[in-house]
Scaffold this active site. Structure first.
Site, PDB file in Angstrom:
ATOM      1  N   HIS A  43     -11.358 -20.155   3.540  1.00 32.91           N
ATOM      2  CA  HIS A  43      -9.891 -20.443   3.298  1.00 32.91           C
ATOM      3  C   HIS A  43      -9.151 -19.654   4.297  1.00 32.91           C
ATOM      4  O   HIS A  43      -9.451 -18.356   4.306  1.00 32.91           O
ATOM      5  CB  HIS A  43     -10.104 -20.124   1.775  1.00 32.91           C
ATOM      6  CG  HIS A  43      -8.558 -20.221   1.200  1.00 32.91           C
ATOM      7  ND1 HIS A  43      -7.919 -21.184   1.168  1.00 32.91           N
ATOM      8  CD2 HIS A  43      -7.723 -19.163   0.478  1.00 32.91           C
ATOM      9  CE1 HIS A  43      -6.628 -21.036   0.625  1.00 32.91           C
ATOM     10  NE2 HIS A  43      -6.335 -19.911   0.456  1.00 32.91           N
TER      11      HIS A  43
ATOM     12  N   PRO B  25     -20.604 -14.552   7.824  1.00 29.04           N
ATOM     13  CA  PRO B  25     -18.879 -14.116   8.056  1.00 29.04           C
ATOM     14  C   PRO B  25     -18.389 -14.815   9.183  1.00 29.04           C
ATOM     15  O   PRO B  25     -17.184 -14.798   9.572  1.00 29.04           O
ATOM     16  CB  PRO B  25     -18.908 -12.620   8.522  1.00 29.04           C
ATOM     17  CG  PRO B  25     -20.334 -12.063   8.153  1.00 29.04           C
ATOM     18  CD  PRO B  25     -21.404 -13.430   8.121  1.00 29.04           C
TER      19      PRO B  25
ATOM     20  N   HIS C 226      -4.281 -15.532  -2.543  1.00 21.02           N
ATOM     21  CA  HIS C 226      -4.808 -14.567  -2.005  1.00 21.02           C
ATOM     22  C   HIS C 226      -3.693 -13.326  -1.433  1.00 21.02           C
ATOM     23  O   HIS C 226      -3.573 -12.956  -0.407  1.00 21.02           O
ATOM     24  CB  HIS C 226      -5.558 -14.795  -0.722  1.00 21.02           C
ATOM     25  CG  HIS C 226      -7.003 -14.274  -0.730  1.00 21.02           C
ATOM     26  ND1 HIS C 226      -7.985 -14.884  -1.680  1.00 21.02           N
ATOM     27  CD2 HIS C 226      -7.700 -13.350  -0.073  1.00 21.02           C
ATOM     28  CE1 HIS C 226      -9.023 -14.094  -1.530  1.00 21.02           C
ATOM     29  NE2 HIS C 226      -8.811 -13.318  -0.523  1.00 21.02           N
TER      30      HIS C 226
ATOM     31  N   ASP D   2      -7.528  -7.286  -0.734  1.00 19.50           N
ATOM     32  CA  ASP D   2      -8.884  -7.081  -1.663  1.00 19.50           C
ATOM     33  C   ASP D   2      -8.593  -7.096  -3.051  1.00 19.50           C
ATOM     34  O   ASP D   2      -7.263  -6.705  -3.464  1.00 19.50           O
ATOM     35  CB  ASP D   2      -9.642  -5.813  -1.196  1.00 19.50           C
ATOM     36  CG  ASP D   2     -11.033  -5.626  -1.667  1.00 19.50           C
ATOM     37  OD1 ASP D   2     -11.384  -6.762  -1.960  1.00 19.50           O
ATOM     38  OD2 ASP D   2     -11.693  -4.899  -1.519  1.00 19.50           O
TER      39      ASP D   2
ATOM     40  N   GLY E 109      -9.936 -11.757  -6.773  1.00 18.35           N
ATOM     41  CA  GLY E 109     -10.897 -12.283  -7.657  1.00 18.35           C
ATOM     42  C   GLY E 109     -10.833 -11.313  -8.925  1.00 18.35           C
ATOM     43  O   GLY E 109     -10.735 -12.152  -9.992  1.00 18.35           O
TER      44      GLY E 109
END
Length: 445
Positions: A227, A222, A272, A276, A279
């Site tokens: 990105h 982490p 993004h 969350d 993806g």
């Protein structure tokens, strides 16, 4: 994950060196190295062609790519347009997918039967729901997930909720395929994917804000930032530009529909827009675009099952694009290979099932050893079960189909239960009978 070394840009090479651009162009060096769209991070360690330094070789490759570059109306954080350089190798793969993902499997008869189609569709939806969730950290096994989705029971934990939501999303895509993409639709998709599957419930279905301070970190370490997405304030405009690009399939400058779908997949991951679930949303939009463009086989394949086998390659495809200007071709090349593997996986699966069906039908012939132990009604039911996976049988239905008495029909089905070929269950007040999951193999044994 180790970050790739940033690739030297052609404009910088021209300004800072005495490269003979005309001479490099006359060498006829192509945009790929032995069929691979190589990044500088690896190419700098390869043996260059005779007489060239690795930097000159890279400059020649960049010149070839520049000649093929197709700018897209999608931009990076600096406002530069992303571009794709479609090589001959990529065009060949697109031709394969045009042939195999839009018609060949369908015309083969492999999934023409309605009940067989439903069975394979259910299988692919479950596979994609499970593996897409596993890519994001879900830990439930495929067997448990299949039991949950098949029976309709409520999820028991966060992992099962993620899979449940992904499954619902994949089902909903069929109803959305004729709609134009909008920011509101993207938000609705994200809300469905993230309901009860996110730490902060208010984040489901809303764009991230500046206060969310979202960055993409390496899951293994982490401390490594992979990105930093564009500022939150830009997201509404960036998503609207993405929607305009997605909806412009027939009116603007032609771009192959699969490339357009891959670019949408990429841009959601790059921007993004959510705290969350980016993806999962990106992959759902990819499937939506494929279905919208007529690639019906995309309903029956799972790209996430391929991505899950090599998740670092998936991440690296993003990093290579970001570390080489705005060349999205790295991600395109990776995704074309992923889609082809998924299609070939489906073809192999259908071929195995067809072979199993032929073997089972041979075993059930009246003159065979197994066929001699069964009456014609039992053989007929088993043949139907093999050709129509997922079928369920009742005594009354068997009685009507073969015009026999209720006790005879009951004896037929219980006899197949005794041979471990059917499973007996109760649904309401009636008994139901379903084939064992490995019926062809069971028949062979």
């Amino acid at each position: 994950m180790k970050l790739p070394v940033p690739a030297p840009q052609l404009t910088d090479l021209i300004r800072s060196s005495d490269l003979d651009l005309g001479g490099l162009m006359r060498l006829g060096i192509g945009p790929e190295v032995e069929g691979v769209y190589e990044h500088w991070d690896r190419l700098r360690h390869l043996s260059s062609p005779d007489g060239l330094s690795n930097l000159e070789w890279w400059a020649a490759i960049k010149l070839a790519r520049q000649g093929l570059a197709h700018p897209l109306p999608l931009r990076d954080k600096q406002g530069r347009r992303f571009a794709v350089s479609l090589t001959g190798n990529m065009q060949r793969k697109l031709h394969f997918l045009d042939r195999e993902a839009a018609g060949a499997l369908q015309s083969s008869g492999a999934v023409d039967d309605d009940s067989t189609r439903k069975y394979y569709l259910m299988r692919s939806l479950i596979e994609e729901a499970v593996t897409s969730s596993q890519l994001e950290g879900a830990s439930t096994t495929r067997q448990v997930a299949k039991e949950m989705l098949s029976t309709g029971r409520a999820p028991r934990d966060r992992s099962e909720q993620m899979i449940h939501n992904n499954y619902a999303m994949m089902q909903m895509l069929r109803t959305l395929r004729d709609q134009e993409l909008s920011v509101g639709m993207i938000l609705r998709m994200h809300r469905l994917l993230m309901t009860d599957a996110i730490d902060e419930p208010t984040q489901a279905g809303r764009l991230r804000s500046a206060e969310d301070n979202v960055v993409v970190q390496d899951r293994g370490d982490p401390t490594i930032t992979l990105h930093v997405p564009p500022p939150a304030a830009e997201l509404p405009a960036r998503l609207q530009a993405l929607c305009d690009f997605a909806n412009d399939g027939d009116t603007g400058e032609f771009l192959h529909p699969i490339i357009r779908a891959i670019a949408v997949h990429f841009q959601i991951g790059y921007d993004h827009p959510f705290c969350d679930g980016n993806g999962r949303t990106a992959r759902a939009l990819f499937y939506w675009m494929m279905l919208r463009s007529g690639y019906w086989v995309s309903e029956y394949i799972s790209i996430s099952s391929v991505l899950r086998r090599a998740p670092q390659q998936y991440v690296r495809a993003y990093l290579h694009t970001e570390s080489d200007g705005t060349d999205i071709s790295y991600f395109v090349a990776h995704q074309l290979d992923v889609i082809i593997k998924a299609v070939e996986g489906l073809r192999g699966y259908l071929a195995r099932k067809a072979q199993e069906r032929n073997q089972a039908e041979t075993l059930l012939r009246p003159g065979s050893a197994l066929g001699a132990r069964l009456n014609h009604r039992q053989r007929s039911l088993l043949l139907h079960a093999i050709r129509n996976p997922g079928s369920v049988y009742e005594i009354a239905g068997h009685q009507t189909a073969h015009r026999v008495t209720y006790p005879t029909a009951r004896a037929d089905l219980l006899g197949l239960v005794g041979l471990d070929l059917l499973v007996q269950d109760k649904r309401g007040k009636a008994f139901v009978f379903s084939p064992v999951s490995d019926l062809p193999q069971r028949l062979e044994r």
